[in-house]
Design an enzyme around this catalytic site. Structure first.
Site, PDB file in Angstrom:
ATOM      1  N   CYS A 113       0.813  -1.220   0.000  1.00 32.01           N
ATOM      2  CA  CYS A 113       0.000   0.000   0.000  1.00 32.01           C
ATOM      3  C   CYS A 113       0.850   1.275   0.000  1.00 32.01           C
ATOM      4  O   CYS A 113       0.342   2.359  -0.289  1.00 32.01           O
ATOM      5  CB  CYS A 113      -0.948   0.005   1.187  1.00 32.01           C
ATOM      6  SG  CYS A 113      -2.082  -1.375   1.156  1.00 32.01           S
ATOM      7  N   HIS A 249      -3.452   7.471   2.626  1.00 37.69           N
ATOM      8  CA  HIS A 249      -3.787   6.132   2.117  1.00 37.69           C
ATOM      9  C   HIS A 249      -5.207   5.800   2.554  1.00 37.69           C
ATOM     10  O   HIS A 249      -5.592   6.033   3.699  1.00 37.69           O
ATOM     11  CB  HIS A 249      -2.802   5.107   2.688  1.00 37.69           C
ATOM     12  CG  HIS A 249      -3.139   3.700   2.345  1.00 37.69           C
ATOM     13  ND1 HIS A 249      -3.536   3.316   1.082  1.00 37.69           N
ATOM     14  CD2 HIS A 249      -3.149   2.570   3.097  1.00 37.69           C
ATOM     15  CE1 HIS A 249      -3.768   2.017   1.077  1.00 37.69           C
ATOM     16  NE2 HIS A 249      -3.554   1.537   2.285  1.00 37.69           N
ATOM     17  N   ASN A 279      -9.752  -0.164  -0.142  1.00 33.73           N
ATOM     18  CA  ASN A 279      -8.292  -0.055  -0.179  1.00 33.73           C
ATOM     19  C   ASN A 279      -7.781  -0.563  -1.532  1.00 33.73           C
ATOM     20  O   ASN A 279      -7.805  -1.761  -1.799  1.00 33.73           O
ATOM     21  CB  ASN A 279      -7.709  -0.879   0.970  1.00 33.73           C
ATOM     22  CG  ASN A 279      -6.202  -0.794   1.046  1.00 33.73           C
ATOM     23  OD1 ASN A 279      -5.546  -0.297   0.128  1.00 33.73           O
ATOM     24  ND2 ASN A 279      -5.637  -1.274   2.133  1.00 33.73           N
TER      25      ASN A 279
HETATM   26  N1  ACO Z   1     -18.031  -8.502   9.403  1.00 34.36           N
HETATM   27  C1  ACO Z   1     -18.457  -8.754  10.668  1.00 34.36           C
HETATM   28  N2  ACO Z   1     -17.609  -9.053  11.670  1.00 34.36           N
HETATM   29  C2  ACO Z   1     -16.297  -9.090  11.398  1.00 34.36           C
HETATM   30  C3  ACO Z   1     -15.792  -8.851  10.117  1.00 34.36           C
HETATM   31  C4  ACO Z   1     -16.720  -8.545   9.082  1.00 34.36           C
HETATM   32  N3  ACO Z   1     -16.358  -8.290   7.813  1.00 34.36           N
HETATM   33  N4  ACO Z   1     -14.436  -8.944  10.126  1.00 34.36           N
HETATM   34  C5  ACO Z   1     -14.111  -9.243  11.400  1.00 34.36           C
HETATM   35  N5  ACO Z   1     -15.232  -9.343  12.159  1.00 34.36           N
HETATM   36  C6  ACO Z   1     -15.338  -9.658  13.587  1.00 34.36           C
HETATM   37  C7  ACO Z   1     -14.135 -10.392  14.140  1.00 34.36           C
HETATM   38  O1  ACO Z   1     -14.244 -11.779  13.889  1.00 34.36           O
HETATM   39  C8  ACO Z   1     -14.230 -10.056  15.610  1.00 34.36           C
HETATM   40  O2  ACO Z   1     -15.193 -10.898  16.202  1.00 34.36           O
HETATM   41  P1  ACO Z   1     -15.016 -11.432  17.718  1.00 34.36           P
HETATM   42  O3  ACO Z   1     -14.996 -10.194  18.578  1.00 34.36           O
HETATM   43  O4  ACO Z   1     -16.206 -12.286  17.893  1.00 34.36           O
HETATM   44  O5  ACO Z   1     -13.697 -12.161  17.690  1.00 34.36           O
HETATM   45  C9  ACO Z   1     -14.778  -8.633  15.631  1.00 34.36           C
HETATM   46  O6  ACO Z   1     -15.372  -8.432  14.316  1.00 34.36           O
HETATM   47  C10 ACO Z   1     -13.715  -7.582  15.869  1.00 34.36           C
HETATM   48  O7  ACO Z   1     -12.593  -7.842  15.021  1.00 34.36           O
HETATM   49  P2  ACO Z   1     -11.365  -6.868  14.910  1.00 34.36           P
HETATM   50  O8  ACO Z   1     -10.388  -7.454  13.928  1.00 34.36           O
HETATM   51  O9  ACO Z   1     -10.861  -6.541  16.299  1.00 34.36           O
HETATM   52  O10 ACO Z   1     -12.082  -5.568  14.283  1.00 34.36           O
HETATM   53  P3  ACO Z   1     -11.489  -4.151  13.967  1.00 34.36           P
HETATM   54  O11 ACO Z   1     -12.324  -3.107  14.585  1.00 34.36           O
HETATM   55  O12 ACO Z   1     -10.009  -4.090  14.233  1.00 34.36           O
HETATM   56  O13 ACO Z   1     -11.725  -4.007  12.379  1.00 34.36           O
HETATM   57  C11 ACO Z   1     -10.410  -4.155  10.358  1.00 34.36           C
HETATM   58  C12 ACO Z   1     -11.139  -4.922  11.489  1.00 34.36           C
HETATM   59  C13 ACO Z   1     -11.459  -3.376   9.580  1.00 34.36           C
HETATM   60  C14 ACO Z   1      -9.736  -5.178   9.468  1.00 34.36           C
HETATM   61  C15 ACO Z   1      -9.379  -3.174  10.949  1.00 34.36           C
HETATM   62  O14 ACO Z   1      -8.622  -3.845  11.950  1.00 34.36           O
HETATM   63  C16 ACO Z   1      -8.420  -2.592   9.938  1.00 34.36           C
HETATM   64  O15 ACO Z   1      -8.797  -1.776   9.124  1.00 34.36           O
HETATM   65  N6  ACO Z   1      -7.127  -2.943  10.031  1.00 34.36           N
HETATM   66  C17 ACO Z   1      -6.070  -2.329   9.254  1.00 34.36           C
HETATM   67  C18 ACO Z   1      -6.097  -2.692   7.802  1.00 34.36           C
HETATM   68  C19 ACO Z   1      -4.943  -1.987   7.110  1.00 34.36           C
HETATM   69  O16 ACO Z   1      -4.830  -0.782   7.177  1.00 34.36           O
HETATM   70  N7  ACO Z   1      -4.033  -2.740   6.486  1.00 34.36           N
HETATM   71  C20 ACO Z   1      -2.808  -2.122   5.985  1.00 34.36           C
HETATM   72  C21 ACO Z   1      -2.823  -1.895   4.576  1.00 34.36           C
HETATM   73  S1  ACO Z   1      -3.229  -3.326   3.703  1.00 34.36           S
HETATM   74  C22 ACO Z   1      -1.878  -3.780   2.763  1.00 34.36           C
HETATM   75  O17 ACO Z   1      -0.810  -3.237   2.833  1.00 34.36           O
HETATM   76  C23 ACO Z   1      -2.098  -4.955   1.896  1.00 34.36           C
END
Ligand code: ACO
Length: 322
Positions: A113, A249, A279
């Site tokens: 990214c 980003h 993204n």
């Molecule tokens: N729908 C519903 N529930 C979901 C989903 C979904 N799509 N995805 C995860 N959950 C659930 C999880 O299983 C978890 O359930 P649990 O509490 O029963 O275990 C709950 O939601 C919370 O999960 P978290 O992972 O803690 O949720 P978070 O608020 O962190 O959001 C997300 C997840 C959106 C992926 C976020 O962490 C994020 O944006 N992370 C960074 C992504 C990023 O910037 N990546 C870098 C660039 S990518 C690259 O370089 C390729």
């Protein structure tokens, strides 16, 4: 002294729109959850057979047109991508042939990214040192082809797209500073898994699957981006209020908000496009930049802070007088 200024911007998104509701029909998620946690409403998916180079070419032609230039005027092409069409030739070489820009160097930069920011950091040094007078810098990815469509933690986040800028040498900045970083120790938090049947884990796209510990990546992104924003301001002797536009980003609205808070910038001065294309990896920053240039928000003379964080981990920023 020579600097690199942005002479034109362009971008391209594939036609096919994939909405949150469509995803909710195939994985256990909801439109509400995705909007609330990421800010994403929909993303674009490349057509079968449509490649990174196809997206890059369309974005590049628009950037060239905006700069009033043709492919033959370019003497450098740098493409940030993690989804090259082939192992080789590079996407940059394929793009060079399509644009009729043969002769100068053309190469890809792989920083996920942060790919566009890395490409910009490299290209502006060519221009500043007089090794190139007109450079095309592209960020393009078809990240949809690296997804496990049964993994709700990753498949909801990504889409396909490309953005491009033309840099040209100028007596004044332009690109003021760029700051690039990497920390390879976080690999197991974000990586692409391939088929290991033949003993090595290195597919290009088929059988590739993004794996991510989202919440850990989230924390690292917020921390790294906060740090790089401070580094960029300090390197240029600027205060928080001095930036006109943050062009971040587009991974997650909450990460963007956290960086804006760090800069004490109101969200009206932050370019946000993540809602409409998710993204797009290396495409993300130049897509956002192009949108805000074309709709008139970003004007000549404005001071822009571009930043990104991605797999590697990699992160980087650029301070640009547009
Ligand atoms: N729908 C519903 N529930 C979901 C989903 C979904 N799509 N995805 C995860 N959950 C659930 C999880 O299983 C978890 O359930 P649990 O509490 O029963 O275990 C709950 O939601 C919370 O999960 P978290 O992972 O803690 O949720 P978070 O608020 O962190 O959001 C997300 C997840 C959106 C992926 C976020 O962490 C994020 O944006 N992370 C960074 C992504 C990023 O910037 N990546 C870098 C660039 S990518 C690259 O370089 C390729």
């Amino acid at each position: 002294m020579t600097f690199a200024r942005i002479a034109g911007t362009g971008s391209y998104l594939p036609e096919r729109v994939l909405t949150n509701d469509e995803l909710a029909a195939t994985v256990d998620t909801t439109d509400d959850w995705i909007r609330e946690r990421t800010g994403i409403r929909e993303r674009r998916i490349a057509a079968p057979g449509e490649t990174t180079c196809d997206l890059a070419e369309r974005a590049s032609r628009r950037a060239l047109e905006a700069a009033g230039l043709e492919g033959a005027d370019l003497d450098l092409i740098v493409v940030g991508t993690t989804t090259p069409d082939r192992v080789y030739p590079s996407t940059a070489c394929r793009l060079q042939a399509r644009l009729g820009a043969e002769g100068g160097p053309a190469f890809d930069v792989q920083a996920v990214c942060t790919g566009f920011i890395y490409a910009l950091g490299v290209a502006e040094k060519f221009v500043r040192t007089g090794s190139a007078a007109r450079a095309l810098v592209v960020g393009a990815d078809v990240h949809s082809r690296l997804l496990d469509w049964s993994d709700r933690g990753t498949c909801i986040l990504f889409g396909d797209g490309a953005g491009a800028i033309v840099l040209e040498s100028a007596p004044e900045p332009g690109v003021m500073t760029t700051h690039l970083h990497a920390d390879g120790t976080g690999e197991r938090l974000l990586y692409v898994e391939g088929s290991v049947e033949d003993g090595y884990d290195n597919p290009i796209q088929s059988a590739a699957r993004t794996r991510m510990q989202g919440n850990e990546v989230f924390k690292r992104a917020v921390r790294a981006l906060g740090g790089i924003v401070d580094q960029t301001l300090e390197a240029n002797g600027l205060a928080r209020g001095d930036i006109d536009w943050l062009v971040p980003h587009q991974a997650n609205y909450r990460i963007i908000e956290a960086t804006a808070r760090r800069l004490r910038m109101p969200m009206e001065r932050v370019v946000v496009t993540v809602d409409r294309h998710g993204n797009t990896s290396a495409g993300s920053v130049p897509l956002a930049l192009d949108e805000a240039v074309r709709d008139g928000r970003i004007d000549r003379g404005d001071l822009l802070l571009l930043e990104a964080f991605g797999g590697g981990f990699t992160w980087g920023s650029a301070l640009v007088r547009f």
